[in-house]
Design a protein around this motif. Structure first.
Motif, short mmCIF file in Angstrom:
data_model
loop_
_atom_site.label_atom_id
_atom_site.label_comp_id
_atom_site.label_asym_id
_atom_site.label_seq_id
_atom_site.Cartn_x
_atom_site.Cartn_y
_atom_site.Cartn_z
N GLN A 72 33.58 -0.78 -40.02
CA GLN A 72 32.86 -1.87 -39.37
C GLN A 72 32.59 -3.00 -40.35
N MET A 73 32.13 -2.66 -41.54
CA MET A 73 31.80 -3.68 -42.53
C MET A 73 33.03 -4.37 -43.09
N LEU A 74 34.11 -3.60 -43.31
CA LEU A 74 35.32 -4.21 -43.85
C LEU A 74 36.00 -5.10 -42.81
N ASP A 75 35.86 -4.76 -41.54
CA ASP A 75 36.37 -5.65 -40.49
C ASP A 75 35.62 -6.98 -40.53
N GLU A 76 34.32 -6.91 -40.75
CA GLU A 76 33.52 -8.14 -40.85
C GLU A 76 33.95 -8.95 -42.07
N LEU A 77 34.26 -8.26 -43.18
CA LEU A 77 34.70 -8.95 -44.39
C LEU A 77 36.05 -9.63 -44.16
N ARG A 78 36.98 -8.95 -43.48
CA ARG A 78 38.29 -9.55 -43.19
C ARG A 78 38.14 -10.79 -42.33
N THR A 79 37.28 -10.72 -41.34
CA THR A 79 37.08 -11.84 -40.44
C THR A 79 36.51 -13.05 -41.18
N ALA A 80 35.55 -12.79 -42.05
CA ALA A 80 34.92 -13.87 -42.79
C ALA A 80 35.82 -14.38 -43.92
N GLY A 81 36.66 -13.50 -44.46
CA GLY A 81 37.54 -13.90 -45.55
C GLY A 81 36.91 -13.78 -46.91
N LYS A 82 35.60 -13.70 -46.98
CA LYS A 82 34.90 -13.53 -48.24
C LYS A 82 33.52 -12.94 -47.94
N GLY A 83 32.89 -12.43 -48.99
CA GLY A 83 31.57 -11.86 -48.79
C GLY A 83 30.95 -11.41 -50.10
N ASP A 84 29.68 -11.04 -50.03
CA ASP A 84 28.92 -10.57 -51.18
C ASP A 84 28.91 -9.05 -51.14
N LEU A 85 29.64 -8.42 -52.08
CA LEU A 85 29.74 -6.97 -52.08
C LEU A 85 28.39 -6.30 -52.25
N SER A 86 27.47 -6.92 -52.97
CA SER A 86 26.16 -6.31 -53.17
C SER A 86 25.40 -6.19 -51.85
N LYS A 87 25.65 -7.11 -50.93
CA LYS A 87 25.01 -7.02 -49.61
C LYS A 87 25.72 -5.99 -48.73
N LEU A 88 27.05 -5.91 -48.85
CA LEU A 88 27.79 -4.91 -48.07
C LEU A 88 27.38 -3.50 -48.50
N THR A 89 27.26 -3.28 -49.81
CA THR A 89 26.91 -1.95 -50.28
C THR A 89 25.49 -1.58 -49.89
N MET A 90 24.59 -2.54 -49.84
CA MET A 90 23.24 -2.27 -49.40
C MET A 90 23.24 -1.85 -47.94
N LYS A 91 24.00 -2.56 -47.11
CA LYS A 91 24.05 -2.23 -45.70
C LYS A 91 24.62 -0.84 -45.48
#
Length: 411
Positions: free
Chosen positions: A119-138
């Protein structure tokens, strides 16, 4: 898992091992060779020897003194939380709750973890970029919430409230004189705790009082824990696990993104080899950098031919960075990543990063499993690259690190 490597495995180790240049990144190197044990100017014993730390943590002559145990442990209102307990009561509670964290139980969480990761990696692909520290927290919040039972509030709100909780400075030592400023600071620091209880813990308790589930909160209710006591355990089992796992996933990801050979070897390895690589990285990047105990009787330690006598009542601090760089235990180049080290029987390949003895981290298996599931999928994303070096700062609560602003991009 104890690190036992046979001769054939050593001969067949990857050419990149040790991974030169892949040394510790969190910046708390300790010189072990000169002072494996010493008593500092304030009378505290500083331990940087792995064997000495192991002996202390397995001794029956100590009690918990870390994680503010001596300043806030009494706030449990009738029952000490498991992290602060010692002796028979601690062993009994540990035994009863272990079923949530055994290797067998952890494997049953794989599907749940995998769904969250996808779910989170799909969101990252859609956005094209992201903050890994926020993804890992979620991710860490989602997984820990399922295991503990904090599933009756919105995940974004839970993440935000826990983030605020960990931003609060640790309680100061009790002052001899009343200070209005310190009192106001103390009360202000309770706001995140109260929010966590009201919006997350309280709804979960109410739900499980009518519909018990297979999670920690449901179990604690069968043991007649009060709401405040359950809040304490949720902080220690859930919140602490969320914070430490989140940081380690980021630290491991940074190693792999900075070193192509490590990344390739990791993705080509089987699950046991991948886990060994992760534990080796954790040895160098312990999220909890210090373990504290109080001697409840005189202790005698022998290290490198020297005898050290620790009197009853003295405070002892195990420097995890130092113990994990002990060349007498981890061999040559202990500051480099090499998951094929030949270690003596009984030596944990993650060093003291999960602790040892009575209070060894109960979430050790799930932390590695969760990290591996995330990284094996994350590191295979097309066009994955690091946009900027993250910021790394010290966390005074656990004497470890925080990794923030970890920006990545995918094509």
């Amino acid at each position: 898992m104890l690190a036992a490597v046979n001769k054939q495995e050593i001969e067949n180790k990857p050419a990149g091992c040790p991974y030169h240049g892949a040394a510790q990144i969190t910046g708390d190197h300790v010189t072990l060779r000169t002072r494996p044990i010493e008593q500092d100017g304030s009378g505290v014993w500083q331990i940087r020897s792995y064997t000495a730390a192991k002996a202390i943590l397995r001794s029956n002559g100590i009690k918990q003194a870390g994680f503010q145990a001596e300043t806030i442990g009494s706030l449990a209102l009738g029952k000490e939380p498991m992290l602060y307990l010692d002796g028979a009561e601690h062993h009994q509670l540990r035994k009863q709750t272990a079923r949530f964290f055994t290797p067998k139980a952890v494997k049953t969480y794989d599907g749940m973890i995998g769904r969250f990761v996808d779910q989170m990696l799909d969101e990252l692909r859609t956005a094209g970029k992201g903050d890994l520290s926020k993804l890992t927290m979620k991710l860490a919040v989602l997984v820990a919430a399922e295991v503990v039972g904090l599933t009756n509030s919105h995940i974004d709100g839970l993440s935000r409230r826990l983030g605020k909780f960990f931003e609060v400075d640790p309680p100061a030592e009790p002052a001899e004189k009343f200070s209005i400023i310190e009192t106001i600071k103390g009360l202000w620091g309770q706001i995140p705790l109260l929010s966590f209880y009201w919006f997350d813990v309280r709804p979960a308790i109410r739900n499980r009082q009518s519909e018990p589930q297979d999670d920690l909160i449901s179990y604690l209710l069968t043991q007649e824990y009060t709401s405040m006591q359950i809040l304490t355990e949720c902080l220690l089992f859930g919140a602490a696990g969320m914070a430490t796992t989140r940081e380690f996933i980021s630290a491991a990801a940074l190693h792999f993104l900075q070193h192509d050979q490590m990344r390739a070897d990791y993705l080509a390895a089987d699950v046991d080899q991948r886990h060994a690589m992760l534990r080796e990285i954790l040895r160098l990047e312990p999220v909890v950098g210090e373990l504290s105990r109080r001697a409840t009787k005189p202790l005698t330690l022998e290290v490198d031919g020297q005898t050290f006598d620790i009197p009853e009542g003295d405070l002892i601090r195990m420097n995890v960075y130092g113990t994990n760089l002990d060349e007498h235990t981890f061999g040559d180049d202990p500051e480099l990543v090499c998951p094929h080290r030949e270690l003596a029987r009984g030596v944990h390949d993650a060093g003291m990063s999960f602790g040892d003895g009575h209070h060894r981290c109960p979430g050790a298996y799930i932390a590695i499993e969760e990290t591996d599931i995330f990284l094996t999928r994350f590191l295979q994303m097309d066009g994955l690259r690091l946009v900027q070096e993250p910021t790394i700062k010290r966390n005074e609560v656990v004497k470890g690190y925080e990794i923030r602003e970890f920006m990545v991009r995918v094509d």
